[in-house]
Write a protein that holds these residues in place. Structure first.
Motif: not given
Length: 374
Positions: A348-369
């Motif tokens: 929904q951000v509506g912009l093209k991410a130039s990179s997507r880095l996987p990272v965990y916030n505690g037990a939650i699998a997240c992505t740093l866009l």
């Protein structure tokens, strides 16, 4: 050189290994949620004081077979505990991992404690008391397959608890994760930094500590190694003095955070005072819809809510769209990073991410866009 093991959050092993190398560690090996390394006692003190990314530093003292509780008890009891623990000193045992016969960490830890105090009773007719909160000696046991690694915990309370943050928002980032996000974004002190959803201020404060080269462990009351029988107070004092000499007095570039909630923002200011950054890091109250770029270039990192419960995601769609619009319209020349645990919302951000880095916030699998804003 001693052998050490640093525990880290899942997914941060590589950047923790890089940090340890910069601090002077040798023979570095990445493992799952940890990094093993070698160094002298000065390095042990320095890593505890200066690491921004790790949780604790363990000093392995024994490794042995333990297929069941009886074998575990026998092996632990055979260790010469007198070199580490006197009967008038307190202890605590933590256990991680399991095998089919040792599948409950509490009872495994209890078995280890019993073996230690039974040995003391036989030898000295006295035994150490257990203090789970502030023990003189904290012992870590890790069970993997039919092996057990016993370590002394040199840290005590986890290093992510810097000591500046009694005031916390509803969903605070761990300080270690905030420091890791700054590394992952390639931020350095010469680049202006903003968190437009700063909450209790963890990201801007970690940026401030890093920019001023303030050792994050400086604010702690104690480290576990200070209670050890071989503690070297002169070496520790020298480690503290050397770290203090590296500190800077002024930020090279703007660091700030904003939030719409005045109460949460007051928490951020209190936390800033607690680490003497209240005159350096700027916090200001503004709604995200009204935010303006404070400089013509910089790095922005934010951790918006990701809607973990059913129905919340839909409510956040318009918020993520607003974020994308604001980045595009008001932050040209910046790089923006969004930490999210929702793939649906990230679209929904509506912009093209130039990179997507996987990272965990505690037990939650997240992505740093990452978004490069031209």
């Amino acid at each position: 050189m001693e052998h050490y093991f640093a525990t880290v959050a899942r997914g941060l092993e590589a950047i923790a290994a890089k940090e340890l190398e910069e601090l002077g560690a040798k023979d570095i090996q990445q493992e799952f949620t940890g990094v093993s390394f070698k160094g002298d006692r000065a390095l042990l003190y320095r890593v505890n004081l200066e690491s921004r990314l790790i949780f604790r530093v363990l000093v392995p003292i024994a490794e042995f077979k333990c297929r069941d509780a009886r074998e575990l008890y026998r092996q632990v009891r055979a260790i010469n505990w007198e070199q580490y623990l006197q009967c008038d000193r307190t202890l605590a045992v933590r256990c991680t991992g399991s095998n089919p016969q040792l599948n409950h960490s509490y009872y495994t830890a209890l078995q280890i404690k019993n073996a230690i105090v039974d040995r003391q009773r036989d030898l000295f007719q006295a035994r150490s008391s257990v203090d789970p909160q502030n023990p003189d000696l904290s012992i870590n046991a890790h069970i993997r397959g039919d092996r057990c690694i016993l370590s002394l915990d040199s840290t005590g309370e986890s290093l992510h608890r810097r000591g500046y943050r009694p005031a916390m928002g509803l969903a605070p980032l761990k300080e270690t994760l905030a420091a890791a996000l700054l590394e992952m974004a390639g931020w350095d002190a010469s680049i202006p930094f903003l968190d437009p959803l700063c909450g209790s201020g963890t990201l801007p404060l970690e940026a401030g500590l890093k920019a001023l080269k303030i050792a994050p462990g400086r604010l702690r009351d104690r480290f576990a190694f200070e209670e050890w029988s071989d503690f070297d107070p002169q070496l520790w004092k020298q480690t503290l003095v050397e770290a203090q000499k590296r500190e800077l007095s002024e930020l090279p570039a703007f660091i700030g955070g904003s939030d719409r909630d005045p109460e949460i923002l007051q928490q951020a200011r209190t936390n800033a005072e607690n680490c003497a950054l209240d005159r350096q890091v700027r916090f200001f109250q503004t709604d995200i819809a009204d935010i303006e770029a404070p400089c013509d270039r910089g790095i922005l990192i934010c951790n918006p809510p990701y809607g973990q419960r059913l129905g919340e995601t839909q409510e956040l769609v318009s918020f993520y769209r607003l974020l994308g619009d604001i980045f595009k319209q008001r932050f040209k020349g910046w790089k923006a990073y969004v930490l999210t645990g929702s793939k649906e919302l990230s679209k929904q951000v509506g912009l093209k991410a130039s990179s997507r880095l996987p990272v965990y916030n505690g037990a939650i699998a997240c992505t740093l866009l990452e978004y490069e804003l031209y």
